[in-house]
Scaffold this motif. Structure first.
Motif, PDB file in Angstrom:
ATOM      1  N   ILE A 150       0.864  -1.180   0.000  1.00 19.05           N
ATOM      2  CA  ILE A 150       0.000   0.000   0.000  1.00 19.05           C
ATOM      3  C   ILE A 150       0.902   1.232   0.000  1.00 19.05           C
ATOM      4  O   ILE A 150       1.778   1.363   0.855  1.00 19.05           O
ATOM      5  CB  ILE A 150      -0.923  -0.001   1.226  1.00 19.05           C
ATOM      6  N   TYR A 151       0.661   2.081  -0.984  1.00 14.06           N
ATOM      7  CA  TYR A 151       1.365   3.362  -1.053  1.00 14.06           C
ATOM      8  C   TYR A 151       0.322   4.470  -0.960  1.00 14.06           C
ATOM      9  O   TYR A 151      -0.674   4.309  -0.265  1.00 14.06           O
ATOM     10  CB  TYR A 151       2.182   3.463  -2.347  1.00 14.06           C
ATOM     11  N   GLU A 152       0.515   5.542  -1.682  1.00 13.01           N
ATOM     12  CA  GLU A 152      -0.360   6.708  -1.581  1.00 13.01           C
ATOM     13  C   GLU A 152      -1.711   6.536  -2.262  1.00 13.01           C
ATOM     14  O   GLU A 152      -2.589   7.374  -2.112  1.00 13.01           O
ATOM     15  CB  GLU A 152       0.340   7.964  -2.113  1.00 13.01           C
ATOM     16  N   SER A 153      -1.895   5.440  -2.987  1.00 16.15           N
ATOM     17  CA  SER A 153      -3.205   5.209  -3.597  1.00 16.15           C
ATOM     18  C   SER A 153      -3.479   3.713  -3.737  1.00 16.15           C
ATOM     19  O   SER A 153      -2.564   2.899  -3.748  1.00 16.15           O
ATOM     20  CB  SER A 153      -3.304   5.898  -4.963  1.00 16.15           C
ATOM     21  N   VAL A 154      -4.761   3.403  -3.826  1.00 15.25           N
ATOM     22  CA  VAL A 154      -5.261   2.045  -4.043  1.00 15.25           C
ATOM     23  C   VAL A 154      -6.337   2.155  -5.114  1.00 15.25           C
ATOM     24  O   VAL A 154      -6.581   3.236  -5.644  1.00 15.25           O
ATOM     25  CB  VAL A 154      -5.819   1.434  -2.735  1.00 15.25           C
ATOM     26  N   TRP A 155      -6.995   1.064  -5.447  1.00 10.60           N
ATOM     27  CA  TRP A 155      -8.051   1.129  -6.465  1.00 10.60           C
ATOM     28  C   TRP A 155      -9.118   0.095  -6.184  1.00 10.60           C
ATOM     29  O   TRP A 155      -8.912  -0.847  -5.435  1.00 10.60           O
ATOM     30  CB  TRP A 155      -7.466   0.977  -7.874  1.00 10.60           C
ATOM     31  N   LYS A 156     -10.286   0.288  -6.805  1.00 11.62           N
ATOM     32  CA  LYS A 156     -11.411  -0.636  -6.644  1.00 11.62           C
ATOM     33  C   LYS A 156     -11.506  -1.622  -7.794  1.00 11.62           C
ATOM     34  O   LYS A 156     -12.122  -2.656  -7.670  1.00 11.62           O
ATOM     35  CB  LYS A 156     -12.726   0.136  -6.520  1.00 11.62           C
ATOM     36  N   ASP A 157     -10.910  -1.306  -8.931  1.00 13.93           N
ATOM     37  CA  ASP A 157     -10.972  -2.149 -10.117  1.00 13.93           C
ATOM     38  C   ASP A 157      -9.548  -2.406 -10.600  1.00 13.93           C
ATOM     39  O   ASP A 157      -8.895  -1.501 -11.129  1.00 13.93           O
ATOM     40  CB  ASP A 157     -11.803  -1.462 -11.203  1.00 13.93           C
ATOM     41  N   ASN A 158      -9.072  -3.626 -10.418  1.00 14.42           N
ATOM     42  CA  ASN A 158      -7.693  -3.953 -10.758  1.00 14.42           C
ATOM     43  C   ASN A 158      -7.377  -3.701 -12.232  1.00 14.42           C
ATOM     44  O   ASN A 158      -6.264  -3.320 -12.578  1.00 14.42           O
ATOM     45  CB  ASN A 158      -7.392  -5.406 -10.392  1.00 14.42           C
ATOM     46  N   PHE A 159      -8.365  -3.887 -13.108  1.00 17.65           N
ATOM     47  CA  PHE A 159      -8.129  -3.684 -14.536  1.00 17.65           C
ATOM     48  C   PHE A 159      -7.992  -2.211 -14.898  1.00 17.65           C
ATOM     49  O   PHE A 159      -7.436  -1.875 -15.930  1.00 17.65           O
ATOM     50  CB  PHE A 159      -9.264  -4.319 -15.360  1.00 17.65           C
ATOM     51  N   ARG A 160      -8.494  -1.322 -14.037  1.00 14.77           N
ATOM     52  CA  ARG A 160      -8.429   0.109 -14.318  1.00 14.77           C
ATOM     53  C   ARG A 160      -7.566   0.826 -13.291  1.00 14.77           C
ATOM     54  O   ARG A 160      -7.746   2.007 -13.037  1.00 14.77           O
ATOM     55  CB  ARG A 160      -9.843   0.667 -14.345  1.00 14.77           C
ATOM     56  N   ARG A 161      -6.609   0.110 -12.726  1.00 19.64           N
ATOM     57  CA  ARG A 161      -5.836   0.667 -11.624  1.00 19.64           C
ATOM     58  C   ARG A 161      -5.014   1.892 -11.995  1.00 19.64           C
ATOM     59  O   ARG A 161      -4.667   2.685 -11.143  1.00 19.64           O
ATOM     60  CB  ARG A 161      -4.956  -0.398 -10.996  1.00 19.64           C
TER      61      ARG A 161
END
Length: 133
Positions: A15-26
């Motif tokens: 985990i850095y300064e951002s994460v995402w909800k959709d791995n394909f659109r990360r």
């Protein structure tokens, strides 16, 4: 149900300064990690699932990410998450007998004050027990 408001986020390696909800659109739909800290109260329960196996510099160094330049280390972000939320656990799919052979696993296990559990039925039970205390 206790899980009706469950939210989940993806991250790559650490985990850095951002994460995402959709791995394909990360690369397009990043969510600032700080916004998660701002959105949820410290009483939310945090469960991280991952092998915690990476080169130590990916965890300990600014610029250690393999996908982008990170200003703050993953270790710094994990400390922020663990110190903000009262209940955090890490489930690790690597066999527990092998944890001591990977320095990044040892670092994260220490950061999480030994609240790392194997991704097994017993580990799930123990981890959920920790979150329920």
């Amino acid at each position: 149900s206790e899980f009706k408001n469950l939210e989940y986020y993806y991250f790559h390696n650490c985990i850095y300064e951002s994460v995402w909800k959709d791995n394909f659109r990360r690369n397009e739909n990043r969510i600032p990690t700080q916004s998660i800290l701002n959105k949820f109260s410290p009483n939310h329960k945090i469960l991280i699932i991952g092998d915690a196996s990476m080169a130590p510099y990916e965890l300990t160094n600014a610029g250690g990410s393999i996908e982008h330049w990170n200003k703050e280390s993953g270790e710094d972000w994990l400390k922020k998450i663990h110190s903000y939320f009262h209940k955090t656990v890490w489930l690790n799919p690597v066999h527990e007998d092998h944890w001591d052979y990977t320095s990044s696993i040892c670092i994260i296990k220490d950061l999480f004050e030994d609240r790392m559990y194997p991704l097994t039925l017993k580990g799930l039970e123990d981890g959920m027990g920790e979150l329920s205390k």
